[in-house]
Design a protein around this motif. Structure first.
Motif, PDB file in Angstrom:
ATOM      1  N   PHE A 136       0.835  -1.204   0.000  1.00  0.00           N
ATOM      2  CA  PHE A 136       0.000   0.000   0.000  1.00  0.00           C
ATOM      3  C   PHE A 136       0.873   1.258   0.000  1.00  0.00           C
ATOM      4  O   PHE A 136       0.598   2.225  -0.722  1.00  0.00           O
ATOM      5  CB  PHE A 136      -0.913  -0.016   1.226  1.00  0.00           C
ATOM      6  CG  PHE A 136      -1.779   1.199   1.382  1.00  0.00           C
ATOM      7  CD1 PHE A 136      -2.643   1.608   0.376  1.00  0.00           C
ATOM      8  CD2 PHE A 136      -1.727   1.958   2.551  1.00  0.00           C
ATOM      9  CE1 PHE A 136      -3.452   2.734   0.524  1.00  0.00           C
ATOM     10  CE2 PHE A 136      -2.521   3.082   2.710  1.00  0.00           C
ATOM     11  CZ  PHE A 136      -3.386   3.470   1.690  1.00  0.00           C
ATOM     12  N   ALA A 137       1.941   1.228   0.784  1.00  0.00           N
ATOM     13  CA  ALA A 137       2.816   2.391   0.881  1.00  0.00           C
ATOM     14  C   ALA A 137       3.506   2.696  -0.444  1.00  0.00           C
ATOM     15  O   ALA A 137       3.784   3.863  -0.755  1.00  0.00           O
ATOM     16  CB  ALA A 137       3.854   2.171   1.974  1.00  0.00           C
ATOM     17  N   GLN A 138       3.790   1.653  -1.225  1.00  0.00           N
ATOM     18  CA  GLN A 138       4.536   1.834  -2.468  1.00  0.00           C
ATOM     19  C   GLN A 138       3.654   1.946  -3.706  1.00  0.00           C
ATOM     20  O   GLN A 138       4.157   2.150  -4.813  1.00  0.00           O
ATOM     21  CB  GLN A 138       5.515   0.661  -2.652  1.00  0.00           C
ATOM     22  CG  GLN A 138       6.525   0.523  -1.516  1.00  0.00           C
ATOM     23  CD  GLN A 138       7.334   1.785  -1.286  1.00  0.00           C
ATOM     24  OE1 GLN A 138       7.804   2.411  -2.234  1.00  0.00           O
ATOM     25  NE2 GLN A 138       7.493   2.174  -0.023  1.00  0.00           N
ATOM     26  N   ALA A 139       2.336   1.811  -3.540  1.00  0.00           N
ATOM     27  CA  ALA A 139       1.427   1.879  -4.693  1.00  0.00           C
ATOM     28  C   ALA A 139       1.481   3.274  -5.310  1.00  0.00           C
ATOM     29  O   ALA A 139       1.367   4.278  -4.609  1.00  0.00           O
ATOM     30  CB  ALA A 139       0.010   1.547  -4.249  1.00  0.00           C
ATOM     31  N   ASP A 140       1.649   3.335  -6.644  1.00  0.00           N
ATOM     32  CA  ASP A 140       1.801   4.630  -7.306  1.00  0.00           C
ATOM     33  C   ASP A 140       0.574   5.040  -8.115  1.00  0.00           C
ATOM     34  O   ASP A 140       0.606   6.019  -8.844  1.00  0.00           O
ATOM     35  CB  ASP A 140       3.036   4.627  -8.207  1.00  0.00           C
ATOM     36  CG  ASP A 140       3.005   3.502  -9.227  1.00  0.00           C
ATOM     37  OD1 ASP A 140       2.004   2.752  -9.267  1.00  0.00           O
ATOM     38  OD2 ASP A 140       3.986   3.368  -9.979  1.00  0.00           O
ATOM     39  N   THR A 170       5.779   7.131   6.489  1.00  0.00           N
ATOM     40  CA  THR A 170       5.289   6.559   7.739  1.00  0.00           C
ATOM     41  C   THR A 170       4.763   5.152   7.524  1.00  0.00           C
ATOM     42  O   THR A 170       5.049   4.232   8.308  1.00  0.00           O
ATOM     43  CB  THR A 170       4.180   7.451   8.330  1.00  0.00           C
ATOM     44  OG1 THR A 170       4.692   8.765   8.548  1.00  0.00           O
ATOM     45  CG2 THR A 170       3.668   6.870   9.640  1.00  0.00           C
ATOM     46  N   LEU A 171       3.999   4.946   6.450  1.00  0.00           N
ATOM     47  CA  LEU A 171       3.431   3.624   6.155  1.00  0.00           C
ATOM     48  C   LEU A 171       4.532   2.596   5.904  1.00  0.00           C
ATOM     49  O   LEU A 171       4.430   1.441   6.330  1.00  0.00           O
ATOM     50  CB  LEU A 171       2.503   3.714   4.938  1.00  0.00           C
ATOM     51  CG  LEU A 171       1.231   4.550   5.122  1.00  0.00           C
ATOM     52  CD1 LEU A 171       0.509   4.703   3.780  1.00  0.00           C
ATOM     53  CD2 LEU A 171       0.306   3.916   6.146  1.00  0.00           C
ATOM     54  N   THR A 172       5.587   3.010   5.214  1.00  0.00           N
ATOM     55  CA  THR A 172       6.689   2.094   4.927  1.00  0.00           C
ATOM     56  C   THR A 172       7.386   1.650   6.213  1.00  0.00           C
ATOM     57  O   THR A 172       7.675   0.463   6.404  1.00  0.00           O
ATOM     58  CB  THR A 172       7.716   2.775   3.996  1.00  0.00           C
ATOM     59  OG1 THR A 172       7.067   3.176   2.776  1.00  0.00           O
ATOM     60  CG2 THR A 172       8.854   1.826   3.661  1.00  0.00           C
ATOM     61  N   LEU A 192       7.780  -2.360  11.384  1.00  0.00           N
ATOM     62  CA  LEU A 192       7.490  -2.485  12.806  1.00  0.00           C
ATOM     63  C   LEU A 192       6.455  -3.577  13.076  1.00  0.00           C
ATOM     64  O   LEU A 192       6.492  -4.222  14.129  1.00  0.00           O
ATOM     65  CB  LEU A 192       6.989  -1.141  13.350  1.00  0.00           C
ATOM     66  CG  LEU A 192       8.025  -0.009  13.351  1.00  0.00           C
ATOM     67  CD1 LEU A 192       7.393   1.301  13.832  1.00  0.00           C
ATOM     68  CD2 LEU A 192       9.226  -0.374  14.222  1.00  0.00           C
ATOM     69  N   VAL A 193       5.549  -3.793  12.141  1.00  0.00           N
ATOM     70  CA  VAL A 193       4.558  -4.870  12.307  1.00  0.00           C
ATOM     71  C   VAL A 193       5.249  -6.233  12.321  1.00  0.00           C
ATOM     72  O   VAL A 193       4.879  -7.127  13.082  1.00  0.00           O
ATOM     73  CB  VAL A 193       3.492  -4.810  11.195  1.00  0.00           C
ATOM     74  CG1 VAL A 193       2.580  -6.044  11.246  1.00  0.00           C
ATOM     75  CG2 VAL A 193       2.639  -3.554  11.329  1.00  0.00           C
TER      76      VAL A 193
END
Length: 435
Positions: A328-332, A398-400, A405-406
């Motif tokens: 999700f963080a890397q989706a462009d 932040t999402l990356t 951390l998860v």
């Protein structure tokens, strides 16, 4: 004979367990709708108050910070006064800041109102407590996850419906500056109505209300210790704190996404407020089935009586959550972003359900204390994510970081394994949901 239900008859309102099941998830739905009602309107509120990204981060932190303390409090209160009184009180008191946010005139007053609204998030602990004392071990994971999931969908419903409600008010001739305030009155009124319904139609446990049972000396063991004793016993259990961390990494992420999704889609993909609300709302609506699925999988895995199989399920789901979050963080593109969000959202909601499928087995005589500690972990995770976003100044970064951390937090799930002799009764088969 405990009187706890051995199955879940979804279309029945007969008997104390099923009445509690349905009314507790409806109350939870309304509370979560109220808790997240401001989030999809933030692009409008941001413009009116001229908010910076740092101020938005502060508001998001405030929205979840006080919930940490209230969740720690309401668990032991359930043990002492019963979930019926505790939920009714929370609904009535929580309605005050929900209605008050409509009267805010500045960033400071809005921030204070959002801080107060955060207390409503403690409704989750009461919901999990009430279903835990109403259902037997063979279905308690499914009952907890289904009630929590359907209630959690209130957050997704708020994301989708609040922009539509705002539009409807504008169409009636109300200015946009006033329309978001009018829209926010609705969830506050709903909470007040639900408080009276909950008081009238539920009871604390299958045998009756705690006050009456305490007078006759018939308080069931499942009611556990009261107040401070419940909390301190929960604190002494290391598994409660390990699940505190895992819940922070799944429910904390869920809350964070609810708070930033609309702004992210508007700013990063140039969507309209309505489009962003629908996209963000789809994440929350996964809770309609995904949490229940996580609880059902946990019950299914443990049908032989091995509680540690529940631990394994939780670990696997958290790894899936981490991978999906990174995607999700890397989706462009917006399409890929929505698909990725739904993918990681599925694992996130399932992990939440699997976490609370474990809670009733950690310290049964301190259920309220453990439920409060683990529930508070979710909000600690959300607050930590808010501070992380404040530090990076960028949602995508932040999402990356959160995805990594998860993975680390998933190791705590493995650390929560029980001893080899810890088993639930072998006579209780896997969960069934009766139609």
């Amino acid at each position: 004979m405990t009187g706890k239900a051995d199955n879940i008859n979804l279309f029945s309102f007969q008997g104390a367990p099923m009445r509690a099941f349905h009314l507790t998830w409806v109350a939870f739905f309304i509370c979560f709708f109220a808790w997240f009602a401001c989030a999809p309107l933030m692009p409008v509120i941001k413009g009116e108050f001229g908010l910076s990204m740092e101020q938005i981060a502060n508001i998001n932190i405030a929205a979840v910070a006080i919930t940490i303390f209230v969740r720690l409090l309401v668990g032991p209160l359930c043990d002492r006064y019963g979930p019926r009184k505790t939920y009714t009180g929370l609904l009535l008191i929580g309605a005050i800041p929900v209605l008050g946010v409509a009267m805010t005139q500045s960033y400071e007053t809005f921030l204070l109102a959002r801080l107060g609204i955060g207390a409503v998030g403690a409704s989750f602990v009461i919901t999990q407590y009430h279903t835990s004392v109403m259902f037997s071990p063979k279905v308690v994971g499914t009952a907890n996850a289904a009630a929590a999931g359907w209630g959690n969908a209130g957050g997704g419903a708020a994301q989708a419906l609040m922009p539509l409600l705002l539009t409807a008010v504008v169409m009636l001739g109300v200015s946009q500056s006033m329309s978001w305030r009018v829209a926010l009155v609705v969830p506050g009124v709903m909470m007040i109505i639900m408080a009276f319904v909950y008081w009238r139609y539920t009871q604390d446990c299958p045998a009756g209300n705690y006050d009456d049972l305490r007078k006759t000396g018939n308080l069931p063991a499942s009611a556990g210790k009261g107040g401070w004793a419940s909390f301190t016993e929960g604190c002494r259990n290391h598994r409660a704190w390990l699940l505190f961390v895992t819940y922070g990494a799944c429910f904390g992420i869920e809350i964070f996404i609810h708070n930033i999704a609309a702004v992210y889609y508007v700013d990063h993909f140039d969507l309209t407020l309505g489009q962003a609300g629908m996209a963000a709302g789809s994440f929350g609506l996964l809770a309609l089935f995904a949490r229940a699925l996580g609880g059902w999988l946990s019950d299914r895995a443990a049908r032989s009586g091995d509680v540690n199989r529940r631990v394994t399920i939780l670990f696997v789901l958290m790894i899936g959550e981490a991978l999906g979050l990174l995607w999700f963080a890397q989706a462009d593109g917006v399409v890929f972003a929505v698909v990725a969000m739904l993918g990681f959202g599925l694992f996130t909601h399932m992990a939440c359900g699997a976490t609370y499928a474990l809670v009733p087995f950690v310290a049964p005589k301190a259920l309220g204390g453990v439920a409060g500690i683990v529930g508070a972990g979710g909000n600690v995770g959300a607050v930590a994510a808010g501070f992380l976003m404040k530090g990076t100044g960028d949602i995508q970064s932040t999402l990356t970081i959160l995805s990594g951390l998860v993975v680390v937090a998933s190791l705590c799930a493995l650390g929560a394994r029980f001893g080899s002799t810890s088993r639930i009764p072998s006579s209780t088969p896997s969960a069934t949901v009766a139609a």
